[in-house]
Design a protein around this motif. Structure first.
Motif, PDB file in Angstrom:
ATOM      1  N   GLU A   1       0.716  -1.659  -0.031  1.00  0.00           N
ATOM      2  CA  GLU A   1       0.389  -0.069  -0.218  1.00  0.00           C
ATOM      3  C   GLU A   1       0.983   1.174   0.131  1.00  0.00           C
ATOM      4  O   GLU A   1       0.134   2.581  -0.726  1.00  0.00           O
ATOM      5  CB  GLU A   1      -0.542  -0.286   0.855  1.00  0.00           C
ATOM      6  CG  GLU A   1      -1.951   1.337   1.355  1.00  0.00           C
ATOM      7  CD  GLU A   1      -1.558   1.736   2.141  1.00  0.00           C
ATOM      8  OE1 GLU A   1      -1.408   3.644   2.798  1.00  0.00           O
ATOM      9  OE2 GLU A   1      -1.005   2.020   3.663  1.00  0.00           O
TER      10      GLU A   1
ATOM     11  N   VAL B   1      -9.012  -7.178   7.810  1.00  0.00           N
ATOM     12  CA  VAL B   1      -9.109  -5.939   7.464  1.00  0.00           C
ATOM     13  C   VAL B   1      -8.015  -4.723   7.824  1.00  0.00           C
ATOM     14  O   VAL B   1      -7.563  -4.829   9.323  1.00  0.00           O
ATOM     15  CB  VAL B   1     -10.066  -5.172   7.881  1.00  0.00           C
ATOM     16  CG1 VAL B   1     -10.619  -4.190   7.386  1.00  0.00           C
ATOM     17  CG2 VAL B   1     -11.565  -6.071   6.943  1.00  0.00           C
TER      18      VAL B   1
ATOM     19  N   GLU C   1      -9.066   5.320   6.145  1.00  0.00           N
ATOM     20  CA  GLU C   1      -9.814   4.234   4.836  1.00  0.00           C
ATOM     21  C   GLU C   1      -9.469   2.959   4.620  1.00  0.00           C
ATOM     22  O   GLU C   1      -7.948   2.168   5.425  1.00  0.00           O
ATOM     23  CB  GLU C   1      -9.348   5.215   3.878  1.00  0.00           C
ATOM     24  CG  GLU C   1      -9.979   4.506   2.834  1.00  0.00           C
ATOM     25  CD  GLU C   1      -8.112   5.243   1.164  1.00  0.00           C
ATOM     26  OE1 GLU C   1      -8.564   4.434   0.085  1.00  0.00           O
ATOM     27  OE2 GLU C   1      -8.150   6.351   1.093  1.00  0.00           O
ATOM     28  N   VAL C   2     -10.053   1.929   4.508  1.00  0.00           N
ATOM     29  CA  VAL C   2      -9.626   0.466   4.481  1.00  0.00           C
ATOM     30  C   VAL C   2      -8.959   0.130   3.508  1.00  0.00           C
ATOM     31  O   VAL C   2      -8.878   0.886   1.764  1.00  0.00           O
ATOM     32  CB  VAL C   2     -10.975  -0.347   4.067  1.00  0.00           C
ATOM     33  CG1 VAL C   2     -10.027  -1.982   3.993  1.00  0.00           C
ATOM     34  CG2 VAL C   2     -11.690  -0.260   4.990  1.00  0.00           C
ATOM     35  N   THR C   3      -7.871  -0.489   3.632  1.00  0.00           N
ATOM     36  CA  THR C   3      -6.506  -0.335   2.292  1.00  0.00           C
ATOM     37  C   THR C   3      -6.597  -1.701   2.035  1.00  0.00           C
ATOM     38  O   THR C   3      -5.956  -2.548   0.724  1.00  0.00           O
ATOM     39  CB  THR C   3      -5.421   0.401   2.790  1.00  0.00           C
ATOM     40  OG1 THR C   3      -4.779  -0.583   4.210  1.00  0.00           O
ATOM     41  CG2 THR C   3      -5.664   2.071   3.272  1.00  0.00           C
ATOM     42  N   SER C   4      -6.642  -2.891   3.110  1.00  0.00           N
ATOM     43  CA  SER C   4      -6.304  -4.175   2.725  1.00  0.00           C
ATOM     44  C   SER C   4      -7.600  -4.980   2.932  1.00  0.00           C
ATOM     45  O   SER C   4      -8.201  -4.850   4.287  1.00  0.00           O
ATOM     46  CB  SER C   4      -4.958  -4.806   2.939  1.00  0.00           C
ATOM     47  OG  SER C   4      -4.299  -3.991   2.304  1.00  0.00           O
ATOM     48  N   VAL C   5      -8.107  -6.085   2.493  1.00  0.00           N
ATOM     49  CA  VAL C   5      -9.242  -6.378   2.433  1.00  0.00           C
ATOM     50  C   VAL C   5      -8.584  -8.758   2.341  1.00  0.00           C
ATOM     51  O   VAL C   5      -8.567  -8.800   1.339  1.00  0.00           O
ATOM     52  CB  VAL C   5     -10.176  -6.852   1.861  1.00  0.00           C
ATOM     53  CG1 VAL C   5     -11.295  -7.682   2.628  1.00  0.00           C
ATOM     54  CG2 VAL C   5     -10.581  -5.807   2.726  1.00  0.00           C
TER      55      VAL C   5
ATOM     56  N   ASN D   1     -15.488  -2.727   2.089  1.00  0.00           N
ATOM     57  CA  ASN D   1     -14.239  -2.719   0.227  1.00  0.00           C
ATOM     58  C   ASN D   1     -13.323  -2.205   0.766  1.00  0.00           C
ATOM     59  O   ASN D   1     -12.951  -1.098   1.031  1.00  0.00           O
ATOM     60  CB  ASN D   1     -15.170  -3.158  -0.796  1.00  0.00           C
ATOM     61  CG  ASN D   1     -16.219  -4.102  -0.693  1.00  0.00           C
ATOM     62  OD1 ASN D   1     -15.957  -5.003  -0.900  1.00  0.00           O
ATOM     63  ND2 ASN D   1     -17.431  -3.974  -0.947  1.00  0.00           N
ATOM     64  N   VAL D   2     -11.655  -2.877   0.662  1.00  0.00           N
ATOM     65  CA  VAL D   2     -10.985  -1.630  -0.004  1.00  0.00           C
ATOM     66  C   VAL D   2     -10.781  -0.229  -0.936  1.00  0.00           C
ATOM     67  O   VAL D   2     -12.171   0.057  -1.753  1.00  0.00           O
ATOM     68  CB  VAL D   2      -9.400  -2.695  -1.267  1.00  0.00           C
ATOM     69  CG1 VAL D   2      -8.642  -1.305  -1.298  1.00  0.00           C
ATOM     70  CG2 VAL D   2      -9.425  -3.731  -0.303  1.00  0.00           C
TER      71      VAL D   2
END
Length: 436
Positions: free
Chosen positions: A241, A368, A354-358, A388-389
């Protein structure tokens, strides 16, 4: 009279100051008591749900260890409150003694004033006292003196009444403190009995687990392998990321430079020759840079105040090196904290981001990762995810639910915090960041 008033005022001020300090300490101890009682109730609920299989027995033993520690803290809290009540009682008794001494002085003065007032009780006596003056000014002074004597008698009487009320109030306070102390002693005794009951249960579970030592060691090795794999996967995801963000930054700078070059002025020196002057371009500061800095600062400002990733739970394995509960000399290494929670409990984001990985990692369920500026929070052992990402999440927003293995009555949330500085990723102790 003035000196007596000053002494009284001093006593009142000292009493109020000491009362304020004592009240502050007492309130702090009561808040601590409420938090410990809440922890005990929460742990008790989890213990009631624990079943007697090997995995749940480990959780049960860890929860029992926590429960005993909470109860011992509560007993110490009661001890402090009892000592505080004893000090208050002693302080009140000292104040009563001081007030009583002052009462003696006031009554003696009051007697003298009454005797004087009795001797000058009739109007004629007063008039003769005034008219026997040698001059007009002396007569006025004598008249004012008599007025002051009457005023002093009234004030003295009011001060005596005030002292009597204060003594009565302090006596009531002493009785209240004695009742409170008695209540704390009863609660302390009850907690002591609960500690003994928990210790007996702890020994039963401990012996059951000791009998399965061979299986436990084999499982520990497997768990360590899974944890090492989880660490590698999380580190790789965060570094990926970071690399992608750096690539976006460089691309944006290149595009900005290209636009600046296209817009540069041109100077003509001859019909066939042109020279150009290239203006100095500063590195482009992406809009997200300020945003990330603000988010990082806000996240840092909430150290020790972050909500838990599960609504109800108990930390059964802390950050770093942990001694095994049944096998001496054996330790486990934890990159975060493990929180025992009710079966299939929902997992929440501890802060906006903010979601950067799932990801789906064998042995760790779904994972997550949420970005908070220069910080990352990691939520693993998830059965299902609701983000979700690229998803923006808010504080306490539900992002998934926990896995529950066959035969288990509790779920375990694994939670980590990492700090990113440049390309370096450092794991932090979540126990220092979560609210107590």
């Amino acid at each position: 009279m003035k000196s007596v008033s000053k002494i009284i005022l001093g006593i009142l001020c000292m009493a109020m100051a000491s009362q304020s300090i004592a009240q502050s300490t007492s309130e702090k101890l009561k808040r601590e008591q409420q938090q410990l009682e809440k922890n005990i109730a929460n742990t008790k609920q989890l213990l009631e749900k624990a079943k007697s299989n090997t995995e749940s027995s480990f959780n049960e033993l860890k929860l029992l260890n926590n429960q005993i520690a909470y109860r011992e803290q509560l007993v110490r809290n009661f001890d402090n409150q009892i000592r505080g009540a004893e000090l208050k009682i002693k302080e009140k008794q000292n104040q009563i003694e001081q007030l009583s001494e002052e009462m003696k002085t006031l009554r003696e003065q009051y007697k003298k004033l009454l005797v004087y007032a009795y001797k000058h009780r009739n109007k004629y006596g007063k008039m003769m006292y005034i008219f026997s003056s040698d001059s007009y000014y002396e007569a006025i002074k004598r008249a004012k003196y008599l007025e002051k004597i009457q005023e002093m008698i009234k004030k003295q009487f009011l001060v005596i009444e005030q002292h009597q009320r204060l003594i009565a109030t302090e006596m009531k306070n002493i009785e209240k403190e004695k009742e409170y102390k008695s209540k704390m002693l009863d609660e302390k005794k009850a907690e002591r009995e609960q500690i003994m009951a928990d210790q007996q249960k702890q020994q039963v579970v401990y012996q059951e687990l000791k009998a399965q030592e061979g299986q436990i060691i084999a499982k520990l090795k497997e768990d360590e392998r899974k944890r090492a794999n989880l660490k590698v996967q999380i580190d790789a995801a965060i570094k990926k990321e970071i690399a992608e963000a750096e690539a976006r930054r460089k691309k944006a700078e290149a595009e900005a430079k290209k636009k600046a070059d296209a817009a540069k002025p041109t100077t003509t020196t001859s019909p066939n020759t042109t020279t150009s002057t290239t203006p100095t371009t500063k590195p482009v500061e992406l809009p997200e840079t300020k945003e990330n800095a603000a988010l990082s600062k806000s996240f840092e400002g909430n150290r020790g105040k972050l909500p838990w990733p599960v609504e109800k739970g108990n930390i059964t394995e802390g950050y770093g090196k942990n001694p095994h509960p049944t096998i001496p000399g054996v330790f486990t290494n934890n990159n975060g904290v493990d929180i025992s929670a009710p079966k299939n409990a929902q997992v929440r984001a501890v802060f906006e981001g903010e979601v950067t990985s799932v990801m789906n990692i064998p042995g760790a369920g779904k994972v997550v990762i949420v970005k908070h500026g220069n910080y990352r929070t990691v939520y693993s052992n998830l059965q299902s995810t609701f983000v979700n990402v690229g998803s923006k999440v808010s504080t306490k927003q539900v992002i998934g639910s926990l896995v529950t293995s066959d035969g288990q009555s509790l779920s375990t949330s694994h939670f980590e915090i990492h700090q990113v500085v440049g390309t370096t990723v450092t794991s932090l102790n979540p126990g220092l960041w979560l609210a107590k």
